[in-house]
Structure formats: C-alpha cells, structure tokens
Write an enzyme that holds these catalytic residues in place. Structure first.
Site, PDB file in Angstrom:
ATOM      1  N   ASP A   1       0.838  -1.193   0.000  1.00  0.00           N
ATOM      2  CA  ASP A   1       0.000   0.000   0.000  1.00  0.00           C
ATOM      3  C   ASP A   1       0.875   1.246   0.000  1.00  0.00           C
ATOM      4  O   ASP A   1       1.955   1.240  -0.574  1.00  0.00           O
ATOM      5  CB  ASP A   1      -0.933  -0.050   1.219  1.00  0.00           C
ATOM      6  CG  ASP A   1      -2.287   0.593   0.954  1.00  0.00           C
ATOM      7  OD1 ASP A   1      -2.307   1.801   0.671  1.00  0.00           O
ATOM      8  OD2 ASP A   1      -3.309  -0.104   1.032  1.00  0.00           O
TER       9      ASP A   1
ATOM     10  N   HIS B   1      -3.781   5.989   3.332  1.00  0.00           N
ATOM     11  CA  HIS B   1      -4.456   4.782   2.855  1.00  0.00           C
ATOM     12  C   HIS B   1      -3.830   3.523   3.448  1.00  0.00           C
ATOM     13  O   HIS B   1      -4.526   2.615   3.930  1.00  0.00           O
ATOM     14  CB  HIS B   1      -4.405   4.761   1.330  1.00  0.00           C
ATOM     15  CG  HIS B   1      -5.260   3.737   0.674  1.00  0.00           C
ATOM     16  ND1 HIS B   1      -4.841   2.434   0.485  1.00  0.00           N
ATOM     17  CD2 HIS B   1      -6.498   3.809   0.131  1.00  0.00           C
ATOM     18  CE1 HIS B   1      -5.795   1.759  -0.144  1.00  0.00           C
ATOM     19  NE2 HIS B   1      -6.817   2.574  -0.371  1.00  0.00           N
TER      20      HIS B   1
ATOM     21  N   SER C   1     -11.215  -0.738  -0.873  1.00  0.00           N
ATOM     22  CA  SER C   1      -9.908  -0.732  -0.200  1.00  0.00           C
ATOM     23  C   SER C   1     -10.052  -1.040   1.276  1.00  0.00           C
ATOM     24  O   SER C   1      -9.133  -1.573   1.903  1.00  0.00           O
ATOM     25  CB  SER C   1      -9.232   0.635  -0.361  1.00  0.00           C
ATOM     26  OG  SER C   1      -8.652   0.783  -1.620  1.00  0.00           O
TER      27      SER C   1
END
Length: 697
Positions: A98, A154, A484
């Site tokens: 990520d 994220h 996600s």
C-alpha cells in the site's frame, strides 16, 4: 413526533437546535428508550428539559468503552471463545502492499506479543524519517518520504484494519467513539510501500510481492486495482499466482466501479476478490428546508455549526458559468451567487470533500451533496471542511425542486452524531464493483463482500482526514470508504482462519470464507443493493457477506492446487507460452484431454448458457467430523433444471475427498438474460453454500 418531521432523528435534531446552537447528537436511540445523547452545558440541559416532548435530561454515567462496530458486527467479540488462540494468531504475518504506514500509531503497538515469528525471513533497512525501512518505487523526496512512512493515509488505514492492536478511546472528532481493533489484532503486519503520489506501478508491486513471499508472509493484502486484462498481462495476477502456489493467501479489492455491471478488477481465480457492504452504523446529518420538509443525509463535519436556523439555498447549476457547474468543480462557482448560502452540489467529477472546499472558497456556508441516479440512496460520510450533508437521490431531487420553485429558498444543516443499530445492514455499497467477470465469465466474482463503508481505522500524521492540502487537522484515526477498506477485513479474517488451520491452502481458506458467507438477513429477505433499493445478486455480493466465526468450522472445503489452475488456463486455450507468462511455470496442456472451465474446483458456479446441457464437476474435502452430507438446490428460474450426482456424500475421516457433478439443462432465453440459484451441502450442523449464476449468451 410532530407531523412536520418524517423520522425521529430529525425531530431530535430540531429539539436540540432550540437548546444549543453548537451541540450535535452523539447517538440516537429507538429500542430501549426514544431519545438521544449529546454534550451540553448545564444551562443548555435545563433549556432542553423544558422543550415540548422531552421527558427527561439525565447526566452521563461512565461504564466502559464501547467497541468500534466492525468486530462486533462480524460477531468476533461475541464468539471470542471460538477464535484461535492468540499465540497461534501472532505467528501469522499479513503483508500489506500500500502507501506505507505511520509507525507511531498506537494501533501498531506490539505490547503483549512474543518474539517475531520464526517464519519471518525479512530484514529491514534504515531510511529517511523511518528507523527501519523497505519501499518500492520512484519518489520526489521534497514532497514525500523515501521510506515506508505513509504520507497518504491509505496504507495506515488498511494495515490497521487487517491487524491493528486494540486502542481504547478511538474516534474521529467524536464520531464512532470506542475501542478500535483490527480483524486479527494479535497477527503481525509487514508493510511494503508500493504506492506514491505518481501512482502504484506494476513493477514496484511485483517487486514487493516477491519480497513479501521471500520474507515469509502468510497473507497478502492489496487494496489496489488496475481494470481488467488477461491474466498473462495482469501484473498482480501474475504475482498472485506464484504467491498462492507457495501457500500465501492473496486478497484484493474488487474495485470502486459500481454500480456499473462488469466493473470488476482482480478477477483471477487464485485471488480472493472482495466487494464492499455497509455496517449497522451511520453518521446522520439533517437538512431542514424553509417549506418545513426535513431530510436525513450523512456527514462527519465536526466544526462550527451553522449559527442561523435557516440560510439562503442555491443550486450550484445556477451559481456557476461552467457547463458542469452542478458538480462544484474547482474554481467553478461564482462568489456573488454563493456567498452566505448553502449550495447544492451533484456528486461525481471530483472528490466529495473537494466540492465542499470549492463552496467554501466561493463564500458558501454549507453544502448539500446530492446523489444522482448513479449513486442512488448510498450515503457516504466525509470529514467535510464546512457544514455538509450527503443525501440520497430521492431527497436530492426534492431539495432541488424546492430550490427551483422558491426564489427565496432557505435551508439549514444539523449534525446528528453517531447512530448504531441501522437496519437493514449490511447492504451492498453502490460503489462496489459488480460482476459479471468479463475476463472469464465462468468464474463468479466478486468472491465475498465485507465492511467497506464509513470504516474507522488508523491514519497518517502527515495530512488531515480529507487528504486535501488545505486540511491542517491532525488525527490518529479516520473514517473512509471503499473496497480498499473491505479487502483488509478479509485479509485479517484469513489470518484468523490460517491460525486455526495452519495446514490449509489459500484455496481452502477462501472456500471457508465463501461457503459460510450469508446472503440474507435474519428476516429471510435477501441482502439489499443500496444502488437500486432491491435485492442484490451474486454479481453484487458473490457468495455473500463474510461470517468469520462460521468460517473457522466450514465442514467441507473446495480445495485447489497450482495443477488445477494450470488446467483452468488450458481450458481458456492458453498456449504453453501464455501459461508460462501468467504463472512463471512451464506447463504444456495435454492435447488428448478435454479441459472444461466448469471443472475448476471453485466454491461458486457461473454458467454461461449457450447449449442445452452443461456438466460441472467439483470435489469437496472434509475438514470436520465424519458424517453424511445431503444436497439441496434452489433456483429463482424454471428455465434451468439442475441435478446433482450423487445427492449424498459420506465422509469417514478428515481430509477425505468426494466428488460430485452438477448437470444444468436450460431452455432458450434472450441473450443477456441472467438468473441465479444456489447449491448447499449439509450434515445438519454445517451448511456449505455455493451461489450459481446463469447468463444466457
């Protein structure tokens, strides 16, 4: 409740507003009592108690912290005695590819964990702003860290969702307050930074996947997608094949291309593809119009509330000189037409929080974010920078009609705090990418859905919760949405299953998660699709919503090996060269053998109906006690007749395998017609559920 309100939450919000101009509701209650909780001064509390309809105002009593909703919603807290021992879970390593991580987060605290697992073979290197580091990709060090330090947020969110430690008092500006924890809080995380401001490059991803396998990860989580391409052209699919062949469970997000049909990514059968559903929690925000009508939306705005009861309301389409003025794109609004007003902005074209920033730039005091037909009634909450409410299409249309009919239209927005116990839940998120699988229609995707809407998890210290440069707020947790977010839920749950069954293959773990997933509420009605308001289908939710406690004891599993996938590629008429490109293995299809896509030992069925009859073969492996399983078939159509041979399977010992064949006999239907069914094997204790999709081609 006065007739001017269409639900109790709006009524509560209006009552609260008369007592306090700044307070918002923390929770609303509808079962044990009818009421809400809030934060007030003594004078405001006294004022509220005098309001019509208020029975009592009672001071807060502190008992113990609540949990954030996901573990409870998935049944993990109620069934802790059934979960694998923490010692075995701490031996499982989840590799997350990520944007990196923010290592100071309390969610990464390893207090109480033992030594690093012996199967960990990785090493770490010292890097800038990071004590030990490994990152993959090009970087401009003037704007981002050349290390796994997360400048985006994220990666911190996904990794703490999968395996974050328990953190009490977690919240975002008071929303979703409780104890945050990942799905497998005792598991380890190995974080590989592969995404940068310039994107996530396939070369970097593949390098990180390779390193993760070498390092000894057991689960690989990638909330990354790049559309659809043939398996031999798909970097993630190529890397995932080799990882799965080495025993690594690979989970990927299905994509955020919904509700458009055929919008999936990461569809290879050796990847577990995860769509998104909702929790039973919402963050309501209430819109009141000058004509007395009230509407419920969603927002995570926590700043200064609107001071006036009603302010002027304008539709952005009438406050812009741009052809796409309704979208509130950057520099599109005319300040003279917006100043001091609440602006109606259509969703789409730019990020939801960016629209609010544009309204604020032009002098607006609030925003109503209006869903269009594409988004239906889906409500996604964001940490807006001004008072805002995201409303569904039906509400949006009514609000726009009022603004168009009254030149002096007025409105106000009131925050509603956190609301739990929302029904129905889950529903399939509108943004969650849908089937059919356009690369291989005979493989049903997505595999499952998991929580992916308004998820609270760890966040970076580098940027604010919106990710906008103008957002200077600093938070340790953030609430965001997307597949996600659902992907690492499944990654963490896979770690739990792996800890309980250390000898299980990635395919067996996926099978356990799929065949125990549920497709209906306790009432018996099918899980809804929020985009349509109607029952969802296996093209939306795959095998269903994950049920992790049941997945620990599935009874039977559909196992698969690299050999099964080779034969699958042969059925796709791949040449030896293409097979090697897709798998990094030399394999030649047997020209004397007839390969069939219907024989891939997958836990679901997808039948492309173009002949009168089709046979699909499957093999089940017993992972429970000896017993006899009987088959049940159910279909929503009479256009396909189904039969199973044999109709009973008796297992005398663990790991015993038994095969069966399903025959589908179809009548002619117009091309493009779809229908659904399911097949279940049960021994009275376990139910091994498989969805079936029919597509006439």
């Amino acid at each position: 409740m006065p007739e001017t309100f269409d639900d109790h939450e709006q009524w509560y919000g209006s009552s609260l507003k008369t007592a306090s101009g700044s307070a918002g509701m923390l929770y609303t209650y509808s079962t044990l009592i009818h009421g809400f909780s809030t934060t007030l001064s003594p004078e405001e509390a006294e004022s509220l108690e005098k309001q019509p309809g208020v029975l009592s105002v009672t001071p807060e009593t502190i008992y113990e912290l609540h949990t954030t909703r996901t573990p409870k919603f998935l049944g993990l807290e109620q069934s802790e005695a059934l979960l694998p021992a923490s010692g075995s879970v701490s031996e499982v390593i989840v590799g997350v590819l990520d944007t990196g991580a923010w290592p100071e987060l309390e969610s990464f605290n390893d207090k109480g964990l033992g030594p690093v697992p012996s199967n960990w073979k990785g090493t770490c290197e010292v890097g800038k702003n990071f004590d030990s580091t490994k990152s993959f990709g090009p970087v401009d060090e003037t704007v981002e860290s050349k290390s796994p330090r997360d400048d985006d947020g994220h990666g911190s969110h996904t990794s703490t969702t999968a395996a974050g430690s328990v953190v009490s008092g977690a919240n975002l500006f008071g929303f979703a307050s409780g104890s945050a924890r990942g799905m497998a809080p005792q598991a380890r995380v190995a974080i590989y930074k592969v995404c940068w401001l310039g994107g996530c490059f396939g070369s970097d991803i593949l390098a990180a996947m390779e390193k993760a396998v070498e390092d000894g990860v057991n689960v690989m989580s990638m909330s990354i997608g790049g559309g659809m391409s043939d398996y031999y052209r798909d970097t993630v699919a190529i890397g995932a094949f080799s990882a799965a062949a080495r025993g690594v469970f690979v989970s990927c997000s299905a994509g955020n291309g919904g509700p458009s049909q055929g919008s999936l990514s990461n569809v290879a059968p050796w990847i577990t593809t995860v769509g998104a559903g909702t929790l039973d929690r919402s963050f309501p925000s209430y819109v009141s119009l000058g004509n007395g009508k009230n509407f419920t939306g969603a927002s995570l705005y926590s700043g200064k509330p609107l001071t006036n009861m009603l302010v002027p309301l304008v539709n952005a389409v009438n406050a812009s000189d741009s052809a796409s003025g309704n979208l509130c794109l950057s520099d599109s609004l005319v300040a003279e037409k917006v100043a001091g007003k609440i602006v109606i902005c259509d969703r789409g074209g730019s990020s939801r929080v960016q629209k609010g920033l544009e309204v604020k730039r032009a002098g607006g005091v609030g925003m109503i974010l209006a869903n269009t037909e594409l988004y239906g009634e889906e409500l996604v909450a964001d940490s807006h920078l001004l008072p805002s409410s995201a409303v569904g299409q039906k509400s949006a249309d009514e609000i726009k009609a009022y603004a168009a009919s009254d030149p002096k239209a007025m409105a106000t927005i009131v925050s509603g705090g956190t609301h739990v116990g929302v029904e129905p839940s889950p529903v399939v998120a509108a943004f969650s990418s849908r089937g059919p699988n356009l690369i291989t229609p005979e493989v049903l995707k997505p595999d499952v859905i998991a929580p992916g809407v308004n998820i609270l998890a760890g966040w970076t210290g580098a940027i604010g919760p919106t990710g906008l440069a103008n957002d200077t707020r600093s938070v340790s947790f953030n609430i965001i949405s997307g597949t996600s977010m659902s992907c690492p839920h499944v990654s963490g749950l896979a770690a739990l299953v792996k800890a309980a069954h250390q000898d299980w293959s990635p395919a067996a773990i996926r099978s356990a998660l799929m065949t125990t997933a549920y497709t209906a509420y306790k009432t018996g009605s099918i899980i809804q699709d929020v985009a349509t308001g109607r029952a969802a289908t296996p093209f939306d939710y795959g095998a269903g919503h994950v049920n992790p406690v049941a997945a620990l004891d599935p009874g039977l599993v559909y196992d698969a090996t690299a050999e099964d996938y080779f034969e699958f590629l042969c059925a796709l008429n791949y040449t030896s060269e293409l097979i090697q490109r897709a798998t990094n293995k030399a394999f030649t299809c047997d020209s004397s053998k007839k390969y069939s896509l219907g024989d891939l030992n997958y836990p679901s069925f997808s039948v492309a109906v173009n002949t009168a009859s089709a046979k699909y073969s499957r093999t089940l492996t017993n992972v429970g006690s000896p017993g006899t399983y009987k088959v049940e078939l159910a279909s929503e159509t009479r256009a396909v007749k189904m039969s199973v041979e044999p109709a009973t399977l008796t297992f005398g010992q663990e790991k015993e395998k038994k095969s069966y064949t399903v025959t589908f006999t179809a009548t002619s239907m117009p091309s493009g017609t779809t229908s659904f069914a399911h097949l279940e094997w049960s021994d009275g204790k376990h139910v091994v559920h498989s969805p079936i999709a029919f597509s006439w081609v």
